[in-house]
Design a protein around this motif. Structure first.
Motif, PDB file in Angstrom:
ATOM      1  N   GLU A 170       0.822  -1.215   0.000  1.00  0.00           N
ATOM      2  CA  GLU A 170       0.000   0.000   0.000  1.00  0.00           C
ATOM      3  C   GLU A 170       0.855   1.264   0.000  1.00  0.00           C
ATOM      4  OE1 GLU A 170      -2.653  -0.249   3.300  1.00  0.00           O
ATOM      5  OE2 GLU A 170      -3.884  -1.817   2.399  1.00  0.00           O
ATOM      6  N   ASN A 171       2.083   1.166   0.505  1.00  0.00           N
ATOM      7  CA  ASN A 171       2.974   2.325   0.556  1.00  0.00           C
ATOM      8  C   ASN A 171       4.289   1.985  -0.139  1.00  0.00           C
ATOM      9  OD1 ASN A 171       1.321   4.131   2.286  1.00  0.00           O
ATOM     10  ND2 ASN A 171       1.604   2.492   3.792  1.00  0.00           N
ATOM     11  N   LYS A 175       5.954   4.762  -6.772  1.00  0.00           N
ATOM     12  CA  LYS A 175       4.517   4.972  -6.970  1.00  0.00           C
ATOM     13  C   LYS A 175       4.075   4.756  -8.413  1.00  0.00           C
ATOM     14  CE  LYS A 175       3.673   8.194  -3.136  1.00  0.00           C
ATOM     15  NZ  LYS A 175       5.040   8.548  -2.688  1.00  0.00           N
TER      16      LYS A 175
END
Length: 279
Positions: A170-171, A175
């Motif tokens: 999730e992190n 990105k």
């Protein structure tokens, strides 16, 4: 030199590119003279210009609903600003950098991307971007990652790597690695995400440097949100299921609520978002 960037937020993308090229020629002259201080100062100016170019491009892409491409530009801005901060500390008034940094963070918050692929890799060979020397523990080149040499930032270039595995996170550190579905019949990538919140914001802001802000709160789904629908009635979402076996199961859950603060709000409204004028 930074005085030339005083009104940088008013420059067009093409003008920024021309100014970047002019500074590059000046920097090359300083490098020939071995004037590292002046070459580094010009690198700072070029990096500020690069941040502005990326931000203008990201704004344009999101206005055109090219969401993933815009998302990647936001990530590039974040990385570029991170490198810049190591060598240049700016305040809220300088070169609109604070505005860009804050806007990027707010935009990343309202994006629907929550799951990413994180690749674990063994970096077998890597080179220094400054001297092109192959780097190893026993064979360092002396150049430090993140420092500026001859007006360029030092980093490592991976020339050979082995993928060991991929995890869902999730992190992520990267990105760019957004997870998308694939069409089983055509094999093509499918964008399954809902960009309603982003569209809502960009319907109300019209230039990259228009002032806006974001407030995030948490709200709870209540039975009253669905009106007088009965437990055994068909769900209002048109799923064909009874309410108690569909959206009724969501009662009590919490969801993020976004409130945008803009200078010149219109009368447009959506249930999932709130708009208010700045005070």
């Amino acid at each position: 030199m930074k005085s030339r960037l005083h009104n940088i937020h008013q420059l067009t993308y093409d003008t920024l590119a021309e100014l970047h090229n002019e500074l590059q020629k000046e920097k090359e002259d300083y490098v020939k003279e071995n004037n590292q201080e002046k070459a580094k100062e010009l690198w700072v100016c070029q990096t500020i210009i690069e941040v502005h170019k990326l931000y203008q491009n990201a704004f344009k892409l999101l206005k055109e609903k090219s969401y993933y491409q815009g998302w990647c530009q936001l990530e590039r801005i974040e990385i570029t600003i991170s490198g810049l901060k190591r060598h240049f500390s700016y305040n809220k008034k300088e070169f609109f950098l604070w505005h860009i940094e804050k806007s990027v963070k707010n935009l990343q918050v309202i994006f629907p991307y929550r799951l990413f692929a994180s690749m674990e890799a063994l970096k077998k060979k890597k080179e220094c971007s400054i001297c092109n020397q192959e780097i190893s523990i026993r064979n360092p080149c002396g150049h430090i990652i993140g420092e500026i040499y001859n007006g360029e930032m030092c980093h490592r270039i991976v020339t050979e790597a082995e993928v060991l595995g991929i995890s869902l996170v999730e992190n992520p550190g990267n990105k760019y690695s957004v997870m998308f579905l694939k069409d089983e019949k055509t094999g093509e990538q499918v964008d399954q995400y809902n960009y309603q919140t982003i569209d809502y914001l960009f319907a109300h802001i019209h230039s990259p440097f228009e002032i806006w802000d974001l407030e995030v709160s948490e709200r709870e789904i209540k039975k009253s949100d669905y009106g007088n629908i009965g437990r055994n009635d068909k769900c209002s979402c048109n799923s064909g299921k009874k309410f108690k076996k569909c959206c009724g199961l969501k009662i009590g859950e919490k969801y993020p609520h976004y409130e945008f603060i803009v200078i010149n709000p219109t009368n447009k409204t959506l249930l999932t978002n709130t708009l208010k004028a700045s005070r």
